[in-house]
Design an enzyme around this catalytic site. Structure first.
Site, PDB file in Angstrom:
ATOM      1  N   CYS A  93       4.987  -1.629  -1.345  1.00 17.21           N
ATOM      2  CA  CYS A  93       4.891  -3.085  -1.274  1.00 17.21           C
ATOM      3  C   CYS A  93       5.159  -3.570   0.147  1.00 17.21           C
ATOM      4  CB  CYS A  93       5.888  -3.719  -2.227  1.00 17.21           C
ATOM      5  SG  CYS A  93       5.827  -3.092  -3.916  1.00 17.21           S
ATOM      6  N   ARG A 113      -0.614  -0.543   3.434  1.00 12.17           N
ATOM      7  CA  ARG A 113       0.429   0.129   2.673  1.00 12.17           C
ATOM      8  C   ARG A 113      -0.009   0.436   1.248  1.00 12.17           C
ATOM      9  NH1 ARG A 113       5.592  -0.927   5.275  1.00 12.17           N
ATOM     10  NH2 ARG A 113       6.698  -0.706   3.302  1.00 12.17           N
ATOM     11  N   TRP A 119       2.739  -3.170  -5.118  1.00 14.64           N
ATOM     12  CA  TRP A 119       2.252  -1.926  -5.732  1.00 14.64           C
ATOM     13  C   TRP A 119       3.071  -1.744  -7.002  1.00 14.64           C
ATOM     14  CZ3 TRP A 119       4.152   2.941  -7.046  1.00 14.64           C
ATOM     15  CH2 TRP A 119       3.200   3.945  -7.243  1.00 14.64           C
ATOM     16  N   ASN A 123      10.765  -5.263  -2.477  1.00 13.59           N
ATOM     17  CA  ASN A 123      10.230  -3.906  -2.445  1.00 13.59           C
ATOM     18  C   ASN A 123      11.269  -2.955  -3.024  1.00 13.59           C
ATOM     19  OD1 ASN A 123       8.108  -4.973  -1.040  1.00 13.59           O
ATOM     20  ND2 ASN A 123       8.599  -4.006   0.913  1.00 13.59           N
ATOM     21  N   GLY A 124      10.823  -1.918  -3.721  1.00 19.39           N
ATOM     22  CA  GLY A 124      11.755  -0.922  -4.232  1.00 19.39           C
ATOM     23  C   GLY A 124      11.950  -1.035  -5.728  1.00 19.39           C
ATOM     24  N   GLU A 148      -5.694  20.388   0.644  1.00 19.54           N
ATOM     25  CA  GLU A 148      -5.904  19.041   1.175  1.00 19.54           C
ATOM     26  C   GLU A 148      -7.278  18.512   0.787  1.00 19.54           C
ATOM     27  OE1 GLU A 148      -5.845  15.465   3.456  1.00 19.54           O
ATOM     28  OE2 GLU A 148      -4.402  16.640   2.314  1.00 19.54           O
ATOM     29  N   LYS A 184      -7.887  15.079  -1.280  1.00 23.93           N
ATOM     30  CA  LYS A 184      -8.723  13.981  -0.798  1.00 23.93           C
ATOM     31  C   LYS A 184      -9.763  13.582  -1.840  1.00 23.93           C
ATOM     32  CE  LYS A 184      -7.141  12.704   3.006  1.00 23.93           C
ATOM     33  NZ  LYS A 184      -5.849  12.942   2.356  1.00 23.93           N
ATOM     34  N   GLU A 188      -8.072  11.693  -4.595  1.00 27.81           N
ATOM     35  CA  GLU A 188      -7.553  10.389  -4.159  1.00 27.81           C
ATOM     36  C   GLU A 188      -8.614   9.301  -4.150  1.00 27.81           C
ATOM     37  OE1 GLU A 188      -3.976  10.741  -0.992  1.00 27.81           O
ATOM     38  OE2 GLU A 188      -5.877  11.559  -0.304  1.00 27.81           O
ATOM     39  N   HIS A 214      -6.724  35.382 -11.085  1.00 22.98           N
ATOM     40  CA  HIS A 214      -5.500  35.346 -11.875  1.00 22.98           C
ATOM     41  C   HIS A 214      -5.424  34.095 -12.753  1.00 22.98           C
ATOM     42  CE1 HIS A 214      -3.879  38.891  -9.937  1.00 22.98           C
ATOM     43  NE2 HIS A 214      -4.225  38.374  -8.756  1.00 22.98           N
ATOM     44  N   LYS A 234       0.020   3.618   0.841  1.00 24.11           N
ATOM     45  CA  LYS A 234       0.098   4.322   2.118  1.00 24.11           C
ATOM     46  C   LYS A 234       1.536   4.703   2.445  1.00 24.11           C
ATOM     47  CE  LYS A 234      -2.077   5.498   5.986  1.00 24.11           C
ATOM     48  NZ  LYS A 234      -3.139   6.516   5.945  1.00 24.11           N
TER      49      LYS A 234
END
Length: 609
Positions: free
Chosen positions: A2, A27, A74, A98-99, A480, A484, A487, A503, A604
């Site tokens: 946030c 963010r 968020w 925020n939090g 990665e 991506k 995401e 395996h 972010k």
């Protein structure tokens, strides 16, 4: 996560709040809103979704005033609805937060017994009702705020404004960042200095436990017993210029294409132009030289940068390394060696899990070295030593240029460490240093394959599942690449060490599951990866090979699609091979019509656990 902004001014703050929120969009958020005081009364405007929705509502609303607060949310507690959007308010007080308030359920139950009726599903609403309760008892705004702060548990930052108080904002920081900006007859509060950059260069960063009462003449910073504390006012070096997309369709594509330049900038900050030697600060070299073990800690994409670095530090510098996901690290209570160095990698420098892991390592007597992209962050301020990646502002939520500059920085560190520890010959050092110096040019050449990757993306976009595989230092690039794709395209994808396919994951292979393989020909493990590709193809798998010309030729007729890049030194291959997997994810996401720069549910800067 946030974002918070608060403004005390002598002009209408509503449009300035909106511009501040625009700078906080990077963010990640899913609703937004502002509150102002007009003729002493609280006015609010909130909207679900992106900032443009709030702007449309404000165009038809009469929200104005010389004091106000704004928020990008968020969602944590409660869905991303307009009703749950901040600011929350009663007739007497409004708050942005925020939090997470960990004891909100107990506080809510207590307030409900006092006939308070809650309108949202959020933990934040308990704050505004607690403050309101104490105001009704006759407490002053500051007394009501302080009494409320005393009762909150968790990690949070918040800012309050009060009806009838045209010259007062009150804020608090506990575990989540908050900064105060000093202007000429006006004052500002925000969750980071980037939001304040167009408004002021004079910034004070609050520390955990700090509270602040702000008026147009300045700020009184204190701790819970009204004991004043001094926090240095710094001249911020953040740019007030907002980043634009330029000719690019999305920030993510722009930031992918900026990589040759920002890799070059990062390298130039470490490589001596005449000798070619890596130059790091003396305290960094001394710490790395003496360390019996390195502990590398990060989250998400930055964690994969640490995975790559583990190969380099162990193979070249011959120093043992542990790598950990920050959210798990401190809970396993790892024993740490005397003179050990803990390395923390974070794009934002505010990631709460990483910050708490840092504090654990500090308590264990480790020397703290952090690699951050955002200047003036909390992680930077709490570290013993800091190295900056020079990626510049990264607006796209999915990290691209921050990741490659993180790996570049870690590569320089590993090479400097190897020289300091005497584990590398001058000839080998020169060979790797020369490969690093050529990175920007080769990275620019990699981008020339964008068109070929777009063609392949049409097939990948039709898949429900995608597998990535590689070996050695390229294995983290497979992880990665899968991250991506998940995401920004919302396609399920997983990355594997190629040798692990047999395996278990090989059971997933069929003609509907594309397999992306990262395997340059001059990699020492190419032949083994080629065998894994053959096993995949034998079971009907379609392989997208990212290799060099020799690798593509060796597997011609085996892979379904291939991209043949130029030959690169194996040491620097992870940096360069990150670029095509970024481009593949980008093009697949565009083809699927997703929100590339601000994918759903993601943030972010993750400032909650």
């Amino acid at each position: 996560m946030c974002g918070i902004i608060g403004i005390l001014s002598n002009k209408d703050v509503a449009p300035i709040l909106v511009e501040g929120l625009r700078r906080l969009e990077y963010r990640g958020y899913d609703s937004t809103g502002i509150a102002t005081l007009y003729d002493g009364s609280i006015q609010r405007c909130r909207a679900e979704g992106k900032l443009v929705n709030l702007e449309k509502k404000l165009a038809g609303a009469s929200v104005s005033g010389h004091i106000g607060i704004g928020h990008t949310r968020w969602a944590t507690h409660g869905g991303p609805t307009e009703g749950n959007a901040h600011p929350h308010a009663t007739e007497r007080v409004a708050v942005v937060h925020n939090g997470i308030i960990e004891n909100y359920a107990a506080l809510k139950a207590e307030l409900e017994q006092g006939q308070v009726r809650f309108q949202t599903d959020t933990d934040t609403e308990v704050i505004v009702h607690l403050v309101d309760f104490y105001l009704k008892q006759g407490k002053t705004p500051r007394e009501a705020a302080n009494t409320t702060f005393d009762r909150l548990e968790g990690a949070y930052a918040l800012v309050l404004i009060f009806a009838g108080e045209e010259d007062l904002m009150i804020g608090c920081r506990q575990g989540t960042p908050l900064a105060v900006g000093y202007g000429d007859g006006e004052m500002f509060v925000a969750s980071d200095s980037y939001a304040l950059a167009p408004l002021t260069k004079k910034i004070a960063f609050l520390e955990d436990g700090d509270r602040v009462a702000v008026n147009r003449k300045g700020a009184f910073i204190y701790v819970n017993d009204n004991i004043p504390v001094e926090r240095a006012i710094r001249l911020s070096t953040q740019s007030g210029v907002s980043a634009g997309k330029g000719e690019y369709r999305h920030f993510m594509l722009k930031e992918i294409y900026e990589q040759p330049a920002v890799i070059g900038e990062t390298l130039n900050s470490f490589i001596h132009p005449s000798t070619g030697h890596i130059t790091l600060p003396d305290d960094v070299i001394a710490a790395l030289s003496a360390a019996p073990r390195l502990t590398l800690i990060a989250c998400g994409t930055a964690y994969y940068a640490c995975m790559v670095a583990k190969y380099w530090f162990e193979q070249v510098a011959r120093v043992p390394c542990e790598i950990d996901v920050a959210s798990e690290f401190r809970y396993r209570e790892a024993p740490l060696p005397r003179d050990g160095v803990a390395i923390f990698v974070s794009q934002s420098g505010e990631t709460l899990d990483t910050l708490e892991a840092l504090r654990y390592c500090k308590r264990q007597g480790q020397k703290i070295l952090s690699i951050v992209n955002t200047i003036e962050s909390t992680i930077e301020r709490e570290s013993d030593m800091v190295l900056h990646t020079l990626a510049g502002p990264e607006i796209g939520v999915a990290s691209t240029k921050a990741f490659t500059t993180q790996i570049t920085t870690l590569a320089c560190m590993a090479l400097a460490c190897a020289r300091a520890r005497g584990t590398i010959t001058p000839e080998r050092e020169h060979e790797i240093s020369d490969a690093l110096r050529h990175l920007p040019k080769i990275a620019a050449n990699v981008l020339q394959h964008d068109g070929a990757i777009l063609k392949i993306a049409h097939d990948v976009a039709e898949a429900r599942d995608v597998l990535y595989m590689a070996r050695g230092s390229l294995y983290p690039i497979a992880l990665e690449g899968a991250l991506k794709l998940k995401e920004i395209s919302y396609i399920h994808a997983e990355g594997y060490a190629a040798g692990e396919m047999k395996h278990g994951p090989i059971a997933l292979i069929d003609e509907s599951v594309p397999v992306v393989v990262v395997a340059p020909f001059n990699d020492p493990l190419f032949e083994k990866t080629a065998s894994n590709i053959q096993e995949t193809v034998a079971r009907g798998g379609k392989v997208f090979l990212i290799s060099d010309e020799a690798g593509a030729k060796a597997l011609k007729g085996v892979s379904t699609w291939s991209v043949a890049m130029g030959e690169v030194h194996p040491f620097v291959a992870p940096i360069l091979y990150a670029i095509p997997v970024q481009l593949l994810s980008y093009h697949v996401a565009v083809l699927k019509g997703t929100d590339v720069d601000q994918p759903r549910n993601l943030a972010k800067s993750v400032t909650v656990e």
